[in-house]
Each structure stands twice: as structure tokens, then as C-alpha cells.
Design a protein around this motif. Sequence first.
Motif, short mmCIF file in Angstrom:
data_model
loop_
_atom_site.label_atom_id
_atom_site.label_comp_id
_atom_site.label_asym_id
_atom_site.label_seq_id
_atom_site.Cartn_x
_atom_site.Cartn_y
_atom_site.Cartn_z
N ILE A 198 54.33 -36.24 -14.48
CA ILE A 198 53.03 -36.61 -14.37
C ILE A 198 51.83 -35.70 -14.77
N ALA A 199 52.10 -34.37 -14.42
CA ALA A 199 51.37 -33.41 -14.80
C ALA A 199 51.46 -33.14 -16.31
N PHE A 200 52.41 -33.44 -16.93
CA PHE A 200 52.35 -33.01 -18.45
C PHE A 200 51.86 -34.27 -19.23
N ALA A 201 51.89 -35.40 -18.60
CA ALA A 201 51.34 -36.50 -19.16
C ALA A 201 50.08 -36.29 -19.23
N CYS A 202 49.47 -35.97 -18.31
CA CYS A 202 47.87 -35.57 -18.03
C CYS A 202 47.53 -34.51 -19.23
N LEU A 203 48.30 -33.55 -19.08
CA LEU A 203 47.97 -32.52 -20.31
C LEU A 203 47.97 -32.86 -21.49
N LYS A 204 49.13 -33.59 -21.93
CA LYS A 204 49.29 -34.39 -23.20
C LYS A 204 48.04 -35.26 -23.66
N TYR A 205 47.69 -35.95 -22.89
CA TYR A 205 46.60 -36.79 -22.75
C TYR A 205 45.06 -35.94 -23.41
N GLY A 206 44.96 -34.94 -22.51
CA GLY A 206 43.78 -34.04 -22.64
C GLY A 206 43.96 -33.29 -23.97
N ARG A 231 42.47 -29.38 -26.08
CA ARG A 231 42.94 -28.28 -25.24
C ARG A 231 43.01 -28.79 -23.74
N ALA A 232 43.53 -27.90 -22.62
CA ALA A 232 43.82 -28.56 -21.33
C ALA A 232 42.57 -28.10 -20.80
N SER A 233 41.69 -28.89 -20.51
CA SER A 233 40.37 -28.58 -19.87
C SER A 233 40.45 -28.47 -18.52
#
Length: 225
Positions: free
Chosen positions: A190-198, A204-206
Motif C-alpha cells: 500500500i505504501a509503495f503504491a502511493c509512492l509510485k503514484y506520487g 518525487r515523493a511529496s
Amino acid sequence: MLDLREMQHMSDSLSRPAVPSALRAARTRGAGRPVQERSQERIARALAAAERLVVEVGLERVSIPEIEKASKVPRASIYQYFPDKYAIFSRLSQDHMQRYMAFIMAAHPAGRHTEWRTMVRAVLADTAAYYNANAAASVLLLKGPFSSTDHDAHLAKDANLARWLRTQFADAGLAKLPEVPDVMALAVEIAFACLKYGYSHEGRASEAICDHAGKAVISYLAIWA
């Protein structure tokens, strides 16, 4: 969370091409063994040049001839250990996975956190800091995988991170998470899915993406709190 100077120092020390792992990969494929120092130095130069090109021109425009030109390493020597550019991308990705894990584990030693929600946000913040400080890692890890071998390496990285987090979270007040399915591994996904989306939308990972990732992971794990 590490302060900026500590994070940059660790990032710099962890961002050098990992020659031994590249050599191990070559041996696994059955290629010739680079036993001489000159061969090791050539591989290091080729990997470093490839990593620079990934950032400067993008994955699509990187090629073995361009790596040859940038590194001054003959393409015949490059092909001896890497059959194509995707094998190089996979090697660089796996090296960054190892550096990322070392970075996160050093930033969050056992006993540092006493509350699991605080730890979720702290680990996410340092994860974002690592990727934002390492442009090549962002491209390679947040855009990959590039092959079945690379895919397996991504899964192994997430599994290792989940195992480590499970132990850390138990000490921070969140124990007995289900293992089938692996709830902690799903939280990592879940966490990396959010980072990849960002990364795909903002490059960047905002802070905003980290905030949403934190809320998503905390809401999910709170089911078992």
C-alpha cells in the motif's frame, strides 16, 4: 527521522555502484569471471555511467552504445556480463534495494519507536527522503521492475522490509498481525503504491503523498490494533 545532513551522508555513502553484487550476477549467468582488477574497474565504470544516464536521458534512451561512450568501457566487455540494458537496470535496482534497506534499518534501530503510528510516518518520511535524494533509485525502483529477475528482487525486498517492520512494530505496540495473508507485506505494498503514484504524477515523493500513504497504511493496520 534523520536530519538532512545525516540522510545525505548516508545516501552518498550508499550510492556507489556495488561491484561485488554485479560480479555475482555475472557469475550466476555463467559469464566469464572478472578476476582481474581491470575487469572490476570496468564494470564499476559501466554501472556508474548507466546510472547517470538513467537520470540524464531516461530509461528509454539509455543503450549499451551510450553506456560505452559515457564509461569508455568497450561494449564487448559490457556484453560479457550484461546481455542487454535491462540486465544493467536490474543490477542497479537490486543494488539500490540493498542500500535502501540498510538506510532504513540504520535510521530506525530497535527500540527507537514506542508507538506504531509514529513509526509508520517516520519510516515513510525517511523512505521518501531516500528516493528524493537518489534520482536513479526513484526511476529504477518506482518505475520497475524490468524483468522477471527484477520482479522477484522487488518481491524479496518488500518481504524483507515486511519481516523487519513486523518485529519493529511489535516493539511499538502492534503485535500479532496475521501472517496469512501477510498483513505487514500488504501494508508495504500500500505504501509503495502511493509512492509510485506520487512519482508518476509529480516526479518525487511529496509530503502530500507521504501523508496520504501514512493515512492509508495506518487505517489498514488499525484493524488489528
